[in-house]
Write a protein that holds these residues in place. Structure first.
Motif, PDB file in Angstrom:
ATOM      1  N   LYS A  47       0.836  -1.194   0.000  1.00 45.91           N
ATOM      2  CA  LYS A  47       0.000   0.000   0.000  1.00 45.91           C
ATOM      3  C   LYS A  47       0.878   1.255   0.000  1.00 45.91           C
ATOM      4  CE  LYS A  47      -4.114  -1.825   2.191  1.00 45.91           C
ATOM      5  NZ  LYS A  47      -5.093  -1.590   1.142  1.00 45.91           N
ATOM      6  N   THR A  48       0.276   2.364  -0.389  1.00 43.65           N
ATOM      7  CA  THR A  48       1.000   3.634  -0.376  1.00 43.65           C
ATOM      8  C   THR A  48       1.008   4.190   1.042  1.00 43.65           C
ATOM      9  OG1 THR A  48      -0.984   4.925  -0.820  1.00 43.65           O
ATOM     10  CG2 THR A  48       0.254   4.129  -2.734  1.00 43.65           C
ATOM     11  N   VAL A  49       1.851   5.204   1.258  1.00 45.00           N
ATOM     12  CA  VAL A  49       1.942   5.836   2.574  1.00 45.00           C
ATOM     13  C   VAL A  49       0.605   6.474   2.937  1.00 45.00           C
ATOM     14  CG1 VAL A  49       3.114   7.621   3.920  1.00 45.00           C
ATOM     15  CG2 VAL A  49       4.408   6.241   2.328  1.00 45.00           C
ATOM     16  N   ALA A  50      -0.058   7.066   1.960  1.00 45.86           N
ATOM     17  CA  ALA A  50      -1.358   7.698   2.218  1.00 45.86           C
ATOM     18  C   ALA A  50      -2.383   6.656   2.675  1.00 45.86           C
ATOM     19  CB  ALA A  50      -1.853   8.410   0.967  1.00 45.86           C
ATOM     20  N   ASP A  51      -2.385   5.490   2.025  1.00 43.41           N
ATOM     21  CA  ASP A  51      -3.311   4.423   2.432  1.00 43.41           C
ATOM     22  C   ASP A  51      -2.998   3.934   3.844  1.00 43.41           C
ATOM     23  OD1 ASP A  51      -4.591   4.560   0.002  1.00 43.41           O
ATOM     24  OD2 ASP A  51      -3.456   2.892  -0.878  1.00 43.41           O
ATOM     25  N   LEU A  52      -1.710   3.796   4.145  1.00 38.76           N
ATOM     26  CA  LEU A  52      -1.314   3.345   5.483  1.00 38.76           C
ATOM     27  C   LEU A  52      -1.715   4.366   6.546  1.00 38.76           C
ATOM     28  CD1 LEU A  52       2.232   1.862   4.757  1.00 38.76           C
ATOM     29  CD2 LEU A  52       0.111   0.608   5.139  1.00 38.76           C
ATOM     30  N   ARG A  53      -1.598   5.630   6.227  1.00 39.71           N
ATOM     31  CA  ARG A  53      -2.000   6.674   7.176  1.00 39.71           C
ATOM     32  C   ARG A  53      -3.510   6.664   7.402  1.00 39.71           C
ATOM     33  NH1 ARG A  53       2.229  11.082   4.878  1.00 39.71           N
ATOM     34  NH2 ARG A  53       3.997  10.370   6.118  1.00 39.71           N
ATOM     35  N   GLU A  54      -4.278   6.364   6.361  1.00 41.56           N
ATOM     36  CA  GLU A  54      -5.739   6.245   6.505  1.00 41.56           C
ATOM     37  C   GLU A  54      -6.093   5.083   7.436  1.00 41.56           C
ATOM     38  OE1 GLU A  54      -8.505   7.942   5.520  1.00 41.56           O
ATOM     39  OE2 GLU A  54      -7.077   9.513   4.974  1.00 41.56           O
ATOM     40  N   ILE A  55      -5.398   3.981   7.278  1.00 37.45           N
ATOM     41  CA  ILE A  55      -5.641   2.823   8.160  1.00 37.45           C
ATOM     42  C   ILE A  55      -5.272   3.178   9.591  1.00 37.45           C
ATOM     43  CG2 ILE A  55      -4.920   0.460   8.682  1.00 37.45           C
ATOM     44  CD1 ILE A  55      -4.470   0.091   5.636  1.00 37.45           C
ATOM     45  N   LEU A  87       5.874   3.528   9.700  1.00 41.84           N
ATOM     46  CA  LEU A  87       4.421   3.382   9.729  1.00 41.84           C
ATOM     47  C   LEU A  87       4.008   1.922   9.589  1.00 41.84           C
ATOM     48  CD1 LEU A  87       1.787   4.936   9.920  1.00 41.84           C
ATOM     49  CD2 LEU A  87       1.872   5.286   7.462  1.00 41.84           C
ATOM     50  N   LEU A  88       4.692   1.195   8.720  1.00 40.33           N
ATOM     51  CA  LEU A  88       4.403  -0.231   8.532  1.00 40.33           C
ATOM     52  C   LEU A  88       4.679  -1.010   9.810  1.00 40.33           C
ATOM     53  CD1 LEU A  88       3.532  -2.342   6.453  1.00 40.33           C
ATOM     54  CD2 LEU A  88       5.911  -2.552   5.778  1.00 40.33           C
ATOM     55  N   LYS A  89       5.790  -0.716  10.457  1.00 44.78           N
ATOM     56  CA  LYS A  89       6.129  -1.395  11.716  1.00 44.78           C
ATOM     57  C   LYS A  89       5.110  -1.052  12.809  1.00 44.78           C
ATOM     58  CE  LYS A  89       9.810  -2.190  14.973  1.00 44.78           C
ATOM     59  NZ  LYS A  89      11.132  -1.859  15.441  1.00 44.78           N
ATOM     60  N   ALA A  90       4.715   0.205  12.886  1.00 46.64           N
ATOM     61  CA  ALA A  90       3.748   0.625  13.897  1.00 46.64           C
ATOM     62  C   ALA A  90       2.389  -0.029  13.662  1.00 46.64           C
ATOM     63  CB  ALA A  90       3.607   2.144  13.889  1.00 46.64           C
ATOM     64  N   LEU A  91       1.961  -0.105  12.415  1.00 34.62           N
ATOM     65  CA  LEU A  91       0.679  -0.751  12.109  1.00 34.62           C
ATOM     66  C   LEU A  91       0.716  -2.243  12.456  1.00 34.62           C
ATOM     67  CD1 LEU A  91      -0.400   0.910   8.761  1.00 34.62           C
ATOM     68  CD2 LEU A  91      -1.619   0.981  10.923  1.00 34.62           C
ATOM     69  N   CYS A  92       1.821  -2.891  12.145  1.00 37.03           N
ATOM     70  CA  CYS A  92       1.944  -4.316  12.490  1.00 37.03           C
ATOM     71  C   CYS A  92       1.871  -4.516  13.999  1.00 37.03           C
ATOM     72  CB  CYS A  92       3.247  -4.885  11.931  1.00 37.03           C
ATOM     73  SG  CYS A  92       3.224  -5.099  10.151  1.00 37.03           S
TER      74      CYS A  92
END
Length: 107
Positions: A11-19, A39-44
């Motif tokens: 996913k793009t950074v914008a999509d990750l920020r929306e999640i 951001l990916l690590k934080a979401l995981c």
């Protein structure tokens, strides 16, 4: 909605920020300032997802091959402690071949 690591990674950074915006967790605080890796690590962390891909050996008996490698390593050590080095190249070649067999079967 449940996500996987691979899905999030593409996913793009914008999509990750929306999640991240929809998640109440301390790991995603300040998500608007994070780059994609952070951001990916934080979401995981927030979603309880493994942050790396696990590989599995398919189609072989990995435990039996590893047991055979351990036997060959003991034989190698015995050869190295003896004054004669006969048979050492064969043992080393067998160990190498078994390790490559496991790597080839890894998916």
């Amino acid at each position: 909605m449940s996500h996987t690591y691979e899905e999030l990674k593409h996913k793009t950074v914008a999509d990750l920020r929306e999640i991240a915006k929809g998640i109440e967790h301390e790991a995603v605080e300040g998500a608007t300032q994070m780059n994609k890796d952070h951001l990916l690590k934080a979401l995981c962390t927030a979603l309880g997802i493994d942050a790396h891909v696990h590989h599995h050996a398919v189609g072989i008996d990995k435990a039996a091959i590893k047991a055979r490698i351990r036997e060959l390593k003991k034989k190698r050590d015995e050869i190295l402690t003896s004054p004669q080095r006969q048979g050492l190249p064969d043992v080393l070649r067998n160990i190498h071949a078994l390790k490559r067999r496991i790597r080839r079967a890894t998916v």
